[in-house]
Motif scaffolding. Structure first.
Motif, PDB file in Angstrom:
ATOM      1  N   PHE A   1       8.736  -1.634  10.671  1.00 18.28           N
ATOM      2  CA  PHE A   1       8.469  -0.413   9.814  1.00 18.28           C
ATOM      3  C   PHE A   1       6.991  -0.169  10.054  1.00 18.28           C
ATOM      4  O   PHE A   1       6.254  -1.099  10.793  1.00 18.28           O
ATOM      5  N   VAL A   2       6.426   0.566   9.123  1.00 20.29           N
ATOM      6  CA  VAL A   2       5.011   1.172   9.102  1.00 20.29           C
ATOM      7  C   VAL A   2       4.487   1.223   7.880  1.00 20.29           C
ATOM      8  O   VAL A   2       5.268   1.698   6.803  1.00 20.29           O
ATOM      9  N   SER A   3       3.248   0.824   7.632  1.00 19.13           N
ATOM     10  CA  SER A   3       2.755   0.838   6.389  1.00 19.13           C
ATOM     11  C   SER A   3       1.321   1.666   6.512  1.00 19.13           C
ATOM     12  O   SER A   3       0.560   1.348   7.166  1.00 19.13           O
ATOM     13  N   THR A   4       1.219   2.475   5.659  1.00 20.77           N
ATOM     14  CA  THR A   4       0.085   3.382   5.347  1.00 20.77           C
ATOM     15  C   THR A   4      -0.494   3.221   4.145  1.00 20.77           C
ATOM     16  O   THR A   4      -0.238   3.417   3.028  1.00 20.77           O
ATOM     17  N   THR A   5      -1.932   2.851   3.944  1.00 23.59           N
ATOM     18  CA  THR A   5      -2.607   2.805   2.883  1.00 23.59           C
ATOM     19  C   THR A   5      -4.093   3.671   3.162  1.00 23.59           C
ATOM     20  O   THR A   5      -4.971   3.403   3.738  1.00 23.59           O
ATOM     21  N   GLN A   6      -4.125   4.781   2.448  1.00 23.52           N
ATOM     22  CA  GLN A   6      -5.255   5.592   2.211  1.00 23.52           C
ATOM     23  C   GLN A   6      -5.776   5.945   0.940  1.00 23.52           C
ATOM     24  O   GLN A   6      -5.088   6.603   0.346  1.00 23.52           O
ATOM     25  N   TYR A   7      -6.905   5.525   0.710  1.00 19.35           N
ATOM     26  CA  TYR A   7      -7.296   6.044  -0.710  1.00 19.35           C
ATOM     27  C   TYR A   7      -8.939   6.199  -0.460  1.00 19.35           C
ATOM     28  O   TYR A   7      -9.590   5.647   0.478  1.00 19.35           O
ATOM     29  N   GLN A   8      -9.449   7.008  -1.256  1.00 17.11           N
ATOM     30  CA  GLN A   8     -10.952   7.359  -1.319  1.00 17.11           C
ATOM     31  C   GLN A   8     -11.380   7.840  -2.850  1.00 17.11           C
ATOM     32  O   GLN A   8     -10.591   7.978  -3.467  1.00 17.11           O
ATOM     33  N   LYS A   9     -12.682   7.523  -2.623  1.00 18.99           N
ATOM     34  CA  LYS A   9     -13.360   7.994  -4.086  1.00 18.99           C
ATOM     35  C   LYS A   9     -13.123   9.336  -4.110  1.00 18.99           C
ATOM     36  O   LYS A   9     -13.022  10.323  -3.345  1.00 18.99           O
TER      37      LYS A   9
ATOM     38  N   PHE B   1      -3.769  15.440  -0.354  1.00 16.37           N
ATOM     39  CA  PHE B   1      -2.484  14.887   0.483  1.00 16.37           C
ATOM     40  C   PHE B   1      -2.228  15.694   1.651  1.00 16.37           C
ATOM     41  O   PHE B   1      -1.809  15.338   2.853  1.00 16.37           O
ATOM     42  N   VAL B   2      -1.918  17.075   1.177  1.00 17.88           N
ATOM     43  CA  VAL B   2      -1.590  18.081   2.283  1.00 17.88           C
ATOM     44  C   VAL B   2      -2.883  18.311   3.469  1.00 17.88           C
ATOM     45  O   VAL B   2      -2.403  18.148   4.438  1.00 17.88           O
ATOM     46  N   ASP B   3      -3.963  18.277   2.932  1.00 13.83           N
ATOM     47  CA  ASP B   3      -5.121  18.268   3.887  1.00 13.83           C
ATOM     48  C   ASP B   3      -5.451  17.112   4.627  1.00 13.83           C
ATOM     49  O   ASP B   3      -5.625  17.017   5.902  1.00 13.83           O
ATOM     50  N   VAL B   4      -5.237  15.827   4.165  1.00 11.93           N
ATOM     51  CA  VAL B   4      -5.654  14.579   4.691  1.00 11.93           C
ATOM     52  C   VAL B   4      -4.236  13.957   5.314  1.00 11.93           C
ATOM     53  O   VAL B   4      -4.513  13.369   6.348  1.00 11.93           O
TER      54      VAL B   4
ATOM     55  N   GLY C   1       4.000   4.581   2.407  1.00 14.40           N
ATOM     56  CA  GLY C   1       2.833   5.278   2.364  1.00 14.40           C
ATOM     57  C   GLY C   1       2.120   5.381   0.634  1.00 14.40           C
ATOM     58  O   GLY C   1       2.921   5.590  -0.089  1.00 14.40           O
ATOM     59  N   ASN C   2       0.712   5.131   0.839  1.00 15.39           N
ATOM     60  CA  ASN C   2       0.102   5.355  -0.531  1.00 15.39           C
ATOM     61  C   ASN C   2      -1.077   5.998  -0.040  1.00 15.39           C
ATOM     62  O   ASN C   2      -1.918   5.575   0.686  1.00 15.39           O
ATOM     63  N   TRP C   3      -1.188   7.132  -0.864  1.00 11.80           N
ATOM     64  CA  TRP C   3      -2.509   8.096  -0.577  1.00 11.80           C
ATOM     65  C   TRP C   3      -3.003   8.413  -2.043  1.00 11.80           C
ATOM     66  O   TRP C   3      -2.462   9.096  -2.884  1.00 11.80           O
ATOM     67  N   CYS C   4      -4.212   7.931  -2.235  1.00 13.73           N
ATOM     68  CA  CYS C   4      -4.960   8.178  -3.657  1.00 13.73           C
ATOM     69  C   CYS C   4      -6.368   8.673  -3.296  1.00 13.73           C
ATOM     70  O   CYS C   4      -7.021   8.204  -2.551  1.00 13.73           O
ATOM     71  N   PHE C   5      -6.587   9.756  -4.194  1.00 17.91           N
ATOM     72  CA  PHE C   5      -7.954  10.423  -3.839  1.00 17.91           C
ATOM     73  C   PHE C   5      -8.855  10.407  -4.859  1.00 17.91           C
ATOM     74  O   PHE C   5      -9.819  10.959  -5.182  1.00 17.91           O
ATOM     75  N   THR C   6      -8.667   9.340  -5.911  1.00 18.68           N
ATOM     76  CA  THR C   6      -9.528   9.024  -7.257  1.00 18.68           C
ATOM     77  C   THR C   6      -9.908   7.495  -7.265  1.00 18.68           C
ATOM     78  O   THR C   6      -9.867   6.983  -8.281  1.00 18.68           O
ATOM     79  N   ALA C   7      -9.951   6.880  -6.103  1.00 17.78           N
ATOM     80  CA  ALA C   7      -9.967   5.181  -6.122  1.00 17.78           C
ATOM     81  C   ALA C   7     -11.617   4.883  -6.319  1.00 17.78           C
ATOM     82  O   ALA C   7     -12.252   5.771  -6.059  1.00 17.78           O
TER      83      ALA C   7
ATOM     84  N   VAL D   1     -10.576   3.658   1.761  1.00 15.95           N
ATOM     85  CA  VAL D   1      -9.648   2.555   2.747  1.00 15.95           C
ATOM     86  C   VAL D   1      -8.861   3.641   3.535  1.00 15.95           C
ATOM     87  O   VAL D   1      -8.354   4.421   2.958  1.00 15.95           O
ATOM     88  N   ASP D   2      -8.658   3.240   4.744  1.00 16.65           N
ATOM     89  CA  ASP D   2      -8.018   4.049   5.744  1.00 16.65           C
ATOM     90  C   ASP D   2      -7.370   2.908   6.751  1.00 16.65           C
ATOM     91  O   ASP D   2      -7.836   2.560   7.603  1.00 16.65           O
ATOM     92  N   ARG D   3      -5.895   2.819   6.357  1.00 14.36           N
ATOM     93  CA  ARG D   3      -5.206   1.514   7.271  1.00 14.36           C
ATOM     94  C   ARG D   3      -3.676   1.614   7.454  1.00 14.36           C
ATOM     95  O   ARG D   3      -3.109   2.228   6.439  1.00 14.36           O
ATOM     96  N   ASN D   4      -3.576   1.815   8.834  1.00 15.84           N
ATOM     97  CA  ASN D   4      -2.126   1.872   9.122  1.00 15.84           C
ATOM     98  C   ASN D   4      -1.556   0.640   9.914  1.00 15.84           C
ATOM     99  O   ASN D   4      -2.449   0.358  10.593  1.00 15.84           O
ATOM    100  N   GLU D   5      -0.503   0.343   9.593  1.00 11.89           N
ATOM    101  CA  GLU D   5       0.143  -1.208  10.446  1.00 11.89           C
ATOM    102  C   GLU D   5       1.441  -0.833  10.776  1.00 11.89           C
ATOM    103  O   GLU D   5       2.370  -0.209   9.953  1.00 11.89           O
ATOM    104  N   ILE D   6       1.735  -0.670  12.118  1.00  9.44           N
ATOM    105  CA  ILE D   6       3.196  -0.625  12.728  1.00  9.44           C
ATOM    106  C   ILE D   6       3.594  -2.118  12.972  1.00  9.44           C
ATOM    107  O   ILE D   6       3.028  -2.830  13.677  1.00  9.44           O
ATOM    108  N   ILE D   7       4.477  -2.616  12.158  1.00  6.29           N
ATOM    109  CA  ILE D   7       4.849  -3.956  12.471  1.00  6.29           C
ATOM    110  C   ILE D   7       6.252  -4.127  13.520  1.00  6.29           C
ATOM    111  O   ILE D   7       7.132  -3.251  13.306  1.00  6.29           O
ATOM    112  N   GLY D   8       6.215  -5.001  14.386  1.00  5.97           N
ATOM    113  CA  GLY D   8       7.401  -5.025  15.165  1.00  5.97           C
ATOM    114  C   GLY D   8       7.846  -6.499  15.316  1.00  5.97           C
ATOM    115  O   GLY D   8       7.518  -7.518  14.539  1.00  5.97           O
ATOM    116  N   SER D   9       9.065  -6.521  16.194  1.00  5.90           N
ATOM    117  CA  SER D   9       9.782  -8.032  16.094  1.00  5.90           C
ATOM    118  C   SER D   9       8.484  -9.092  16.812  1.00  5.90           C
ATOM    119  O   SER D   9       8.810 -10.410  16.726  1.00  5.90           O
TER     120      SER D   9
END
Length: 326
Positions: free
Chosen positions: A151-159, A180-183, A232-238, A242-250
């Motif tokens: 699986f892959v997890s994306t967490t992106q939030y910004q002020k 969200f569309v732009d970023v 995925g989580n994208w928030c633009f009023t935090a 934070v900008d972090r992606n993780e690709i998890i494997g076996s």
């Protein structure tokens, strides 16, 4: 369609073209920027003088039909991408269009059809596909560095950005959505590059802060054609950025950011390895070089084309609930 040297024209020479993209057409081998267009003729002239471009226009049709222009880069907001793409295609010239590719997937499909009918290539400015850091991640995945991807997890939030409500980027009729569309499009597209197409989406969108019309938070899950799961989580009023992606494997995981320049981190049972890369001054240049190489017959490897750009629009539309896949 092969050229000895590609002579470019730009429609919409705004801020994005000053450093990120414009100089790339002049600095790439077998490539030159010969004309620019902006509706404000004075600004177009000033841009041309500033960057040493021989021609400027305040009319897009004049640039498109200039015999000295071989290919056109469309750097306007998404609301005019379809119109200009179809015009350039009918003129028989290759097209390089900014991201997101269009307002919605139906427009993307029309653009792809127009380029196909005219027999000209259509490229999309998801330039991260050609950057060394993301090519390294692709290499790690292809070489089984983390085993089978689960699986892959994306967490992106910004002020919250100040004075953003007047920006075209949060006016859906111009941009196709909010930030969200732009970023978020950059992350969704690079995941398509790394892991393959996404086939199913379940998401939620809200406007929590009320600072503008468009959504300011998007969360959801998605399923890749390969069977990989994603969240995925994208928030633009935090409160922070934070900008972090993780690709998890076996056998391990790969951690990286979409927009930052932090090292790519590979973590396995054997320990941690970091891979650092310098960001190019003109971030479009590696992708532009692949386009020019293709157009001059040196290679056939541009990784960002209309079909892949359209897939990213489709996924965003599914998140936002404004696209139904037929």
């Amino acid at each position: 369609m092969k050229f000895e040297n590609v002579r470019w024209g730009i429609i919409g020479c705004g801020d994005v073209t000053e450093v990120k993209s414009g100089p790339a057409f002049q600095k790439s081998k077998n490539s030159e920027l010969v004309a620019v267009m902006r509706r404000n003729g004075q600004l177009a002239r000033e841009y041309a003088e500033r960057h040493g471009v021989p021609k400027w226009y305040d009319d897009a049709d004049a640039l498109i039909n200039d015999a000295d222009v071989d290919a056109v880069y469309i750097a306007t907001p998404p609301s005019s991408h379809k119109e200009y793409t179809i015009k350039v295609a009918k003129a028989g010239k290759p097209i390089y269009v900014e991201k997101p590719m269009a307002l919605h997937t139906e427009e993307c499909n029309e653009m792809i059809a127009a380029s196909k009918e005219a027999g000209v290539p259509l490229y999309v400015a998801y330039y991260r596909r050609a950057l060394p850091r993301f090519k390294k991640i692709k290499e790690l995945l292809d070489n089984d560095a983390i085993g089978n991807v689960c699986f892959v997890s994306t967490t992106q939030y910004q002020k919250a950005l100040e004075n953003v409500k007047d920006s075209w980027r949060v006016q859906p009729e111009i941009s196709g959505g909010g930030l969200f569309v732009d970023v978020g499009s950059h992350t969704l597209d690079i995941l398509d590059f790394l892991l393959g197409p996404i086939k199913e989406v379940e998401g939620f969108t809200s406007n929590q802060a009320g600072n503008y019309q468009a959504e300011d938070i998007v969360t959801g899950a998605y399923l890749f054609e390969s069977g990989i799961h994603g969240m995925g989580n994208w928030c633009f009023t935090a409160y922070d950025n934070v900008d972090r992606n993780e690709i998890i494997g076996s056998k391990g995981k790969i951690t990286f950011s979409t927009f930052g320049n932090e090292p790519v981190v590979l973590t396995t049972m054997d320990g941690t390895n970091e891979f650092a890369f310098d960001m190019p001054k003109h971030v479009h240049q590696p992708l532009v070089e692949t386009i020019v190489a293709e157009l001059t017959g040196k290679s056939d490897e541009c990784p960002s084309i209309g079909v892949s750009g359209g897939r990213t629009n489709l996924v965003m539309g599914q998140f936002l609930g404004d696209v139904v896949e037929e």
